[in-house]
Structure formats: C-alpha cells, structure tokens
Design an enzyme around this catalytic site. Structure first.
Site, PDB file in Angstrom:
ATOM      1  N   SER A   1     -11.342  -0.951  -1.271  1.00  0.00           N
ATOM      2  CA  SER A   1     -11.222  -0.219  -2.817  1.00  0.00           C
ATOM      3  C   SER A   1     -12.273  -0.667  -3.755  1.00  0.00           C
ATOM      4  O   SER A   1     -12.400  -0.028  -4.708  1.00  0.00           O
ATOM      5  CB  SER A   1     -10.089  -0.559  -3.396  1.00  0.00           C
ATOM      6  OG  SER A   1      -8.813  -0.110  -2.604  1.00  0.00           O
TER       7      SER A   1
ATOM      8  N   ILE B   1     -13.424   4.966   9.498  1.00  0.00           N
ATOM      9  CA  ILE B   1     -14.344   6.179   9.039  1.00  0.00           C
ATOM     10  C   ILE B   1     -13.701   7.220  10.094  1.00  0.00           C
ATOM     11  O   ILE B   1     -13.676   7.081  11.305  1.00  0.00           O
ATOM     12  CB  ILE B   1     -15.763   6.039   9.548  1.00  0.00           C
ATOM     13  CG1 ILE B   1     -16.211   4.765   8.833  1.00  0.00           C
ATOM     14  CG2 ILE B   1     -16.318   7.132   9.096  1.00  0.00           C
ATOM     15  CD1 ILE B   1     -15.845   4.804   7.119  1.00  0.00           C
TER      16      ILE B   1
ATOM     17  N   GLN C   1      28.680  15.893  -1.558  1.00  0.00           N
ATOM     18  CA  GLN C   1      27.885  15.758  -2.845  1.00  0.00           C
ATOM     19  C   GLN C   1      26.798  14.815  -2.870  1.00  0.00           C
ATOM     20  O   GLN C   1      25.674  15.428  -3.309  1.00  0.00           O
ATOM     21  CB  GLN C   1      29.031  15.231  -3.951  1.00  0.00           C
ATOM     22  CG  GLN C   1      29.949  16.156  -4.571  1.00  0.00           C
ATOM     23  CD  GLN C   1      30.811  15.838  -5.442  1.00  0.00           C
ATOM     24  OE1 GLN C   1      30.617  14.504  -5.800  1.00  0.00           O
ATOM     25  NE2 GLN C   1      31.591  16.683  -6.064  1.00  0.00           N
TER      26      GLN C   1
ATOM     27  N   LEU D   1      19.214  12.327   8.052  1.00  0.00           N
ATOM     28  CA  LEU D   1      19.427  12.691   9.641  1.00  0.00           C
ATOM     29  C   LEU D   1      19.925  11.406  10.286  1.00  0.00           C
ATOM     30  O   LEU D   1      20.245  11.372  11.459  1.00  0.00           O
ATOM     31  CB  LEU D   1      18.048  12.775  10.354  1.00  0.00           C
ATOM     32  CG  LEU D   1      17.618  14.187  10.208  1.00  0.00           C
ATOM     33  CD1 LEU D   1      17.474  14.899   8.977  1.00  0.00           C
ATOM     34  CD2 LEU D   1      16.219  14.441  11.057  1.00  0.00           C
TER      35      LEU D   1
ATOM     36  N   GLU E   1      -8.623   7.061   0.276  1.00  0.00           N
ATOM     37  CA  GLU E   1      -9.248   7.848  -0.780  1.00  0.00           C
ATOM     38  C   GLU E   1      -8.585   7.316  -2.055  1.00  0.00           C
ATOM     39  O   GLU E   1      -8.408   8.049  -3.065  1.00  0.00           O
ATOM     40  CB  GLU E   1      -8.772   9.524  -0.920  1.00  0.00           C
ATOM     41  CG  GLU E   1      -9.020  10.058   0.569  1.00  0.00           C
ATOM     42  CD  GLU E   1     -10.461   9.958   1.070  1.00  0.00           C
ATOM     43  OE1 GLU E   1     -11.333   9.174   0.482  1.00  0.00           O
ATOM     44  OE2 GLU E   1     -10.930  10.653   2.032  1.00  0.00           O
ATOM     45  N   GLY E   2      -8.424   5.827  -1.998  1.00  0.00           N
ATOM     46  CA  GLY E   2      -7.834   5.414  -3.299  1.00  0.00           C
ATOM     47  C   GLY E   2      -6.390   5.034  -3.091  1.00  0.00           C
ATOM     48  O   GLY E   2      -5.604   5.820  -2.830  1.00  0.00           O
TER      49      GLY E   2
END
Length: 385
Positions: free
Chosen positions: A140, A165, A281, A340, A365-366
């Site tokens: 980061s 990468i 419910q 499920l 990406e952060g």
C-alpha cells in the site's frame, strides 16, 4: 429476467448504446466463461482462449478513444465490468489489467508512436499487457518503491522486484514503474527482454482462474524510446489505478447480483418445515438487505460514472465507491452462503468462489484501510497514513 433486474431495471436507467455494451459483455460472460469457470478455478487454469472472444466483442480497452479502441463512455465501461464479474472476478481483473492499467498507461502517458504501435494490437488481444507497480515490501506504500531504472547511454537499466502483478507471465509487454534520479518513471518493457523473469504465485485460494506473479528485473535494458514520456511521478500510475478502481466499483455489483439470484432461486426451491425457505421471514430479511445493498451500490456507481463523464470525478469519490461496493458484495456472498447452508460451501454453487475472489478484490488497488484513510483525510483534513 431475474428478480434483481425486475426490481432495478438498469436498461431503463442508461442509454440504449450503453446497454448494448452490457449485452455484449453478458453474452461473452454467459456463453464463453460461465460454462468453464468452475473447472478452471479448481484447476488453477487461465484460459487464454477467452481473450479473442473479449477482443471480438470490443471489450479490451473499451473506454479508450481511438487507436482501434471502442471509445465507449464510463457507464458502458462500468456495465461491461459488472457483466463479466457477475461470472468471475478473475476475468474482470483481466479486463482491468489489460484495459484500465496497461492500455490506459500508454493512452494517457505514451507517445503517438507508442500508442499507434501497441494500442490497436492490445485492443485486438494480439498483445497482452501487465502493470508492474506493487512491490513485495511496498504494498500500500508505492512511495517506498525500491525498483530502479538507471540511465546508461540511450538505454535504461531496470533492477528490482515486483509482486502480485496480474498477467505478468503471459504478458507480451509490462508497464513497469521504477525510481530514477528524476523521480518515478514508467517504461514499456517487452517481456522477452533478457533479465525479465515472471514467476506465477501458485498457492492462492482466490483468483485461481486468473494469474498473478512475482517479477524479477535483473539488469533489464530498455531503450529510451520505450519510456512513457508523459509519465512523471507517482501521480501517473495513480491515474491508471483510479481507472481500475472505477471498474472494480462497478464490477462487484455483478457479484452482488449473482449472489442474490442464486440465493433467491435456492430459497424458493428448498423446502424446510413444510414450506419454501423463501417463505421464512428471516430469509426474506436477508434477501431484502442484499437487494438494498445492490441498489445502493449500483446507484453509487451510476453517480460516479456521471461525474466521470463530465470530467468532474474526485479520486476520493472513487475510494468511496470501491470501499462501499466491495464490502457490500462480500457481505452478500456471506449471506448467500448462510441461506444455502451446507450447499453453500460446495462447488455446485458459485458462492465460495465469489467470496474467495472478493477477498482479493478487497485487497488490491487499495485495501479497505487505505480507502478508509483517503476518505477520512477528506473529511477531517488530517492525514493518518
């Protein structure tokens, strides 16, 4: 039409042209990727045969103008990401790495010669790119970059290591960010250059149908003509990352939609205590909360696309959307797994695959923490990095 699309009909909220891009992406996602994705995830197999299908539909660099690219608007770009990620995050990641990172870097910061040489072939899937920014100890903190590029006559010599990468061992070119005496600069590095070595990270529980690598640069020699002339400082790669983050904010809404569809179908067909699980419910509450999260995330993404189309988007707003929408998608995947029950942990359903992939999306990406600090800094005026 699924329940989600009936309650929030996106077709009526976007232009006919934008919706046509969604349908193109949906066809590839459902006809080409969905039939094989579970087997590919299990086998850790990156299916290169999908790439020509994505290219033929015009989805590679779909948002880039000219140079053989479609030049679609931000909404179309977002809808494409949504449709592909509804099937698997790994293939939306491919679109992001190829189009939002590698191609965008060349489009934003390359010379005319570089754009004409690479972008048309990348749009056709003939040339695959990767984006080499993250480092093993950096993560980061790209400002802590240790990979260097040293001028030697008419060449640059790149030395260092990058990690996580995407596509690095299948790419034809790598967009490499390195520290020079003048600051951080970007380079187009053909991956057959001596000294370039990409090693796949094999022990992943996420993104198993995709490929991420560690790259070692051992005195990789690159001519000056392959330096991106307009890329100066970290603001250059950050500009590309914001393109990818925008795609993520849209893409994960596809996972949300898929989870709701799976949970709804299952609960309507699962009989428990003499009636469908959907009649309970507590199940309806879970489905309602997931749908509200979906609608909130999609409307946020649409708002962001509108700002982007006007050139008025702030990176902080992209952080808000990435932070909110990824978290909402993860919560939906976990709630779907609850509905499920035991079946939710099997490969009969996509839930655990989505959940595992989203943990990776949450990080790249952060990370959540980084985007929270970006938002916090904007709110308070204090940097807590």
């Amino acid at each position: 039409m699924s329940t989600v699309e009936r309650l929030l009909p996106l077709e009526g909220l976007v232009s006919a042209d934008d919706w046509s891009w969604a349908l193109k992406a949906r066809r590839v996602a459902n006809e080409v990727i969905r039939p094989v994705i579970d087997d590919d995830f299990e086998a850790k197999h990156f299916r290169r045969e999908v790439i020509p299908e994505l290219a033929a539909a015009g989805l590679l660099g779909v948002h880039i103008n000219g140079y053989g690219c479609a030049g679609a608007g931000p909404v179309a770009y977002g809808l494409v990401c949504q449709e592909i990620e509804a099937v698997d995050s790994g293939w939306r990641t491919f679109l992001s790495v190829q189009g939002s990172l590698a191609m965008s870097a060349i489009a934003k910061f390359g010379s005319e010669e570089q754009k004409n040489e690479y972008l048309p072939r990348m749009a056709q899937g003939e040339v695959i790119g990767c984006f080499a920014l993250t480092e093993p100890a950096g993560g980061s903190d790209p400002a802590a970059m240790t990979t260097t590029a040293v001028r030697d006559g008419d060449d640059w010599v790149i030395t260092g290591t990058k990690r996580w990468i995407g596509l690095a061992n299948v790419a034809d070119v790598a967009i490499v960010w390195a520290r020079t005496d003048e600051g951080v600069r970007g380079f187009i590095v053909p991956t057959d250059t001596p000294g370039y070595r990409a090693t796949a990270i094999e022990n992943k529980f996420a993104m198993r149908a995709s490929v991420q690598c560690e790259i070692d640069f051992d005195g990789v020699r690159v001519p000056e003509r392959l330096r991106l002339p307009e890329a100066e400082g970290l603001k250059a790669p950050f500009g590309c990352l914001n393109e990818a983050r925008f795609g993520i904010a849209w893409g994960v809404t596809g996972v949300l939609r898929d989870c709701i569809d799976v949970a709804t179908s299952y609960s309507q067909n699962r009989i428990l205590f003499g009636e469908p699980l959907a009649a309970k419910q507590i199940t309806q509450d879970k489905l309602a909360r997931m749908f509200v999260s979906y609608e909130t995330s999609v409307l946020l993404a649409l708002h962001l696309a509108g700002l982007k189309a006007k050139g008025a988007v702030d990176p902080v707003q992209i952080s808000v959307a990435k932070y909110n929408n990824v978290r909402a998608a993860i919560d939906a995947a976990r709630t779907t797994r609850e509905i499920l029950a035991g079946d939710g942990v099997t490969s009969d359903y996509p839930v655990m695959r989505h959940m595992a992939n989203l943990e990776a999306v949450r990080t790249y990406e952060g990370t959540d923490d980084v985007h929270a600090l970006i938002i916090g800094r904007a709110i308070t005026g204090h940097s807590a990095f």
